[in-house]
Design a protein around this motif. Sequence first.
Motif, mmCIF file in Angstrom:
data_model
loop_
_atom_site.group_PDB
_atom_site.id
_atom_site.type_symbol
_atom_site.label_atom_id
_atom_site.label_comp_id
_atom_site.label_asym_id
_atom_site.label_seq_id
_atom_site.Cartn_x
_atom_site.Cartn_y
_atom_site.Cartn_z
ATOM 1 N N PRO A 11 0.816 -1.209 0.000
ATOM 2 C CA PRO A 11 0.000 0.000 0.000
ATOM 3 C C PRO A 11 0.848 1.256 0.000
ATOM 4 N N THR A 12 0.258 2.329 -0.476
ATOM 5 C CA THR A 12 0.947 3.616 -0.475
ATOM 6 C C THR A 12 1.119 4.117 0.948
ATOM 7 N N GLU A 13 2.348 4.447 1.332
ATOM 8 C CA GLU A 13 2.589 4.982 2.665
ATOM 9 C C GLU A 13 2.195 6.455 2.689
ATOM 10 N N ARG A 14 1.604 6.862 3.792
ATOM 11 C CA ARG A 14 1.134 8.245 3.904
ATOM 12 C C ARG A 14 2.276 9.232 3.707
ATOM 13 N N GLY A 15 3.467 8.873 4.220
ATOM 14 C CA GLY A 15 4.582 9.799 4.119
ATOM 15 C C GLY A 15 5.089 9.984 2.702
ATOM 16 N N LEU A 16 4.737 9.054 1.802
ATOM 17 C CA LEU A 16 5.192 9.158 0.427
ATOM 18 C C LEU A 16 4.275 10.010 -0.438
ATOM 19 N N VAL A 17 3.072 10.313 0.051
ATOM 20 C CA VAL A 17 2.089 11.000 -0.776
ATOM 21 C C VAL A 17 2.576 12.381 -1.179
ATOM 22 N N THR A 18 3.104 13.144 -0.215
ATOM 23 C CA THR A 18 3.566 14.496 -0.519
ATOM 24 C C THR A 18 4.703 14.465 -1.530
ATOM 25 N N GLY A 19 5.647 13.559 -1.320
ATOM 26 C CA GLY A 19 6.775 13.447 -2.245
ATOM 27 C C GLY A 19 6.331 13.029 -3.631
ATOM 28 N N LEU A 20 5.375 12.107 -3.697
ATOM 29 C CA LEU A 20 4.868 11.652 -4.987
ATOM 30 C C LEU A 20 4.160 12.778 -5.723
ATOM 31 N N LEU A 21 3.351 13.541 -4.992
ATOM 32 C CA LEU A 21 2.650 14.671 -5.592
ATOM 33 C C LEU A 21 3.641 15.718 -6.085
ATOM 34 N N ARG A 22 4.691 15.964 -5.299
ATOM 35 C CA ARG A 22 5.706 16.931 -5.713
ATOM 36 C C ARG A 22 6.418 16.457 -6.986
ATOM 37 N N ARG A 23 6.705 15.161 -7.057
ATOM 38 C CA ARG A 23 7.392 14.620 -8.235
ATOM 39 C C ARG A 23 6.528 14.766 -9.487
ATOM 40 N N ILE A 24 5.247 14.474 -9.366
ATOM 41 C CA ILE A 24 4.340 14.593 -10.513
ATOM 42 C C ILE A 24 4.288 16.028 -11.004
ATOM 43 N N ILE A 25 4.201 16.963 -10.082
ATOM 44 C CA ILE A 25 4.125 18.379 -10.459
ATOM 45 C C ILE A 25 5.433 18.834 -11.086
ATOM 46 N N GLU A 26 6.569 18.410 -10.525
ATOM 47 C CA GLU A 26 7.869 18.812 -11.059
ATOM 48 C C GLU A 26 8.090 18.264 -12.463
ATOM 49 N N GLU A 27 7.628 17.042 -12.717
ATOM 50 C CA GLU A 27 7.851 16.426 -14.026
ATOM 51 C C GLU A 27 6.928 16.983 -15.104
ATOM 52 N N ASN A 28 5.763 17.465 -14.702
ATOM 53 C CA ASN A 28 4.772 17.852 -15.705
ATOM 54 C C ASN A 28 4.345 19.314 -15.647
ATOM 55 N N GLY A 29 4.402 19.922 -14.466
ATOM 56 C CA GLY A 29 3.888 21.275 -14.321
ATOM 57 C C GLY A 29 4.580 22.276 -15.213
ATOM 58 N N ARG A 30 5.902 22.221 -15.287
ATOM 59 C CA ARG A 30 6.635 23.204 -16.079
ATOM 60 C C ARG A 30 6.369 23.060 -17.572
ATOM 61 N N LEU A 31 6.133 21.813 -18.022
ATOM 62 C CA LEU A 31 5.884 21.580 -19.440
ATOM 63 C C LEU A 31 4.583 22.230 -19.907
ATOM 64 N N PHE A 32 3.628 22.303 -18.995
ATOM 65 C CA PHE A 32 2.302 22.822 -19.368
ATOM 66 C C PHE A 32 1.972 24.099 -18.593
ATOM 67 N N LEU A 33 2.996 24.869 -18.240
ATOM 68 C CA LEU A 33 2.796 26.050 -17.414
ATOM 69 C C LEU A 33 1.836 27.035 -18.062
ATOM 70 N N ARG A 34 2.013 27.314 -19.349
ATOM 71 C CA ARG A 34 1.153 28.277 -20.044
ATOM 72 C C ARG A 34 -0.283 27.766 -20.119
ATOM 73 N N GLN A 35 -0.442 26.484 -20.482
ATOM 74 C CA GLN A 35 -1.794 25.927 -20.588
ATOM 75 C C GLN A 35 -2.489 25.900 -19.235
ATOM 76 N N TYR A 36 -1.742 25.517 -18.188
ATOM 77 C CA TYR A 36 -2.340 25.500 -16.854
ATOM 78 C C TYR A 36 -2.716 26.915 -16.406
#
Length: 606
Positions: A11-36
């Motif tokens: 199962p997903t550990e609670r402590g990993l959720v923040t890090g996982l969310l940060r990783r997703i945003i770092e990998e994708n947020g900048r690519l779609f900054l204008r669209q977002y």
Amino acid sequence: MTTNKISLTKPTERGLVTGLLRRIIEENGRLFLRQYAIAIVCLVLVAASTAFLAWIMRSVIDEIFVLQNRAAIVTLPIVVFLAFSVRGLATYGQGVILARIGNNIVARYQRRLFTHLLDLSVDFFGENRSAHLAARINQNVAGIRDTLNLTVTSIARDLLTLVFLVAVMVYQDPLLSLIALLAGPPIALMIAGLARKLRVATRQSIDLNARVLGSMQEAAQGIAVVKAFTMEKPLRERIEHLILAAEERSNRIAVITERTTPVTEVVAGIAIAGVIAYSGYRAIVYGYSPGAMFAFITALLLAYDPARRLAKLQVQLERALVNAQMIYEILDLEPNQSDPADAQCLVVERGEIVFEDVGFAYHANEPVLRDLNFTAPAGKTTALIGASGGGKSTIISLLQRFYDVEHGRITVDGQDIRNVTKRSLRSKIAYVPQAPYLFEGTIRDNIRLGRPDASDAEIEEAARLAQAEEFILAQHMGYDTPVGESGVSLSGGQRQRLSIARALVRDAPILLLDEATSALDTRSETLVQAALEQAMRNRTVLVVAHRLSTIVNADQILVIDGGEIVERGTHDELVGRPNGLYAHFYGLQTHDGRPGAEAIADAIRA
């Protein structure tokens, strides 16, 4: 060997959720900054227009119904219409933009996953069932898209809408706002408890659904075996068990997810009913403005929907993050056979292959090869024979670096294959496996996979050499005939000849044949053997064979038994050793003048 088996139940550990969310945003947020940014502007307009509609209700009630202002009958409806129009256009804009971003994210991760899977070692696919893996990836790949979209829409639309509407409520009546907001804390506590249960149930559900889809895929691929062995009933029972288990997990998730609804409705109902009763009492007894009360109640009712979505956000986000984490578990796997940082390209001038004290085991304490030493001379044919499980095919796999040796080394023209790039090594090798495999596409496409830049003339020449042209031209579209899934429309011998043609068009200095004629009938084997002898000239060839008739002309024959070379020599030398293992094998296949019963008895004693 290092295991590459992926976890399916952790199962997903609670402590990993923040890090996982940060990783997703770092990998994708900048690519779609204008669209977002554009989508967020649209979402803010949705939130602002919704709050504006609640705020203007005060003027609608007071100016039109109380004061009977004729001018307001024209202006206020126009303003309300414009507010709805802005909200509709903004909702459309953010919906299209987020959908395009989401589709692009899914496509990017599909490409990334496929590229990474191709880079992973062969042992990964040995430890993870391909059907199960494909089904699991198909379910998980949308998790990253859903995580980002949920985050953006929840913050930019639902949270802002709620904040704006609460501001309208506080502006209209702070005391009533406090009463309404008392519903928040008990709902938040309940959601936190449900989210922990949902993490485990979601992962189990994904695993079970992947197993269901994987079992269906396997049954479809092996349908001939299923029907031949009348396996319908046991397979039906097995998949029925999996489907029932998956259904139970899905029901469990539905119960957990929807448990928020009745509690939210009850708590919100109490709050809204209390507000209506108290505001009605004040309007009747103390003469408070009906416009202010109506605006407050409108804001409260409009705030309920984003508040309800925000209440479910953690539950929905947990499900999306579980899927996302399972994708990253695959992407984070490191190939066991990585190229060294200083790896050079293999240069083959002669093609001499040397195994020096090579030891290897698929599993600890179960050696397959033991201190193996031999040289395959350049431009010559070396045949490997022996009982099944003796290590012959493992030698072929090690030479291609499907696995790395545990000790010793393998060299090609004096170059340790661990110190050269895998791509350059394999580009110098043509390989014909025991089980021929064809890919989706035409006959021509499958032969061209051996060398993508091969001309049509070279493809047709390779097919002629592999004795495949006769049956190819008999197909309804010739070389452009689709082969069907895994070449199901062709016989085993035809698939093998196309596999040989693919190896021939590669025109590599090293040729590996792993039971290359095992699927051919006697006539085809004779024809292909003649073609292979032509193709073997001036190449270094390693042949794994059970039919000794196919290797009698080999320059060197190595007899492998228990991971060791027990005999070596030419056919004439080995067959002349009456007590030798090669002579024993040869006698079994030709009976060598002995009765069949005697040969069988020898095999049993051996």
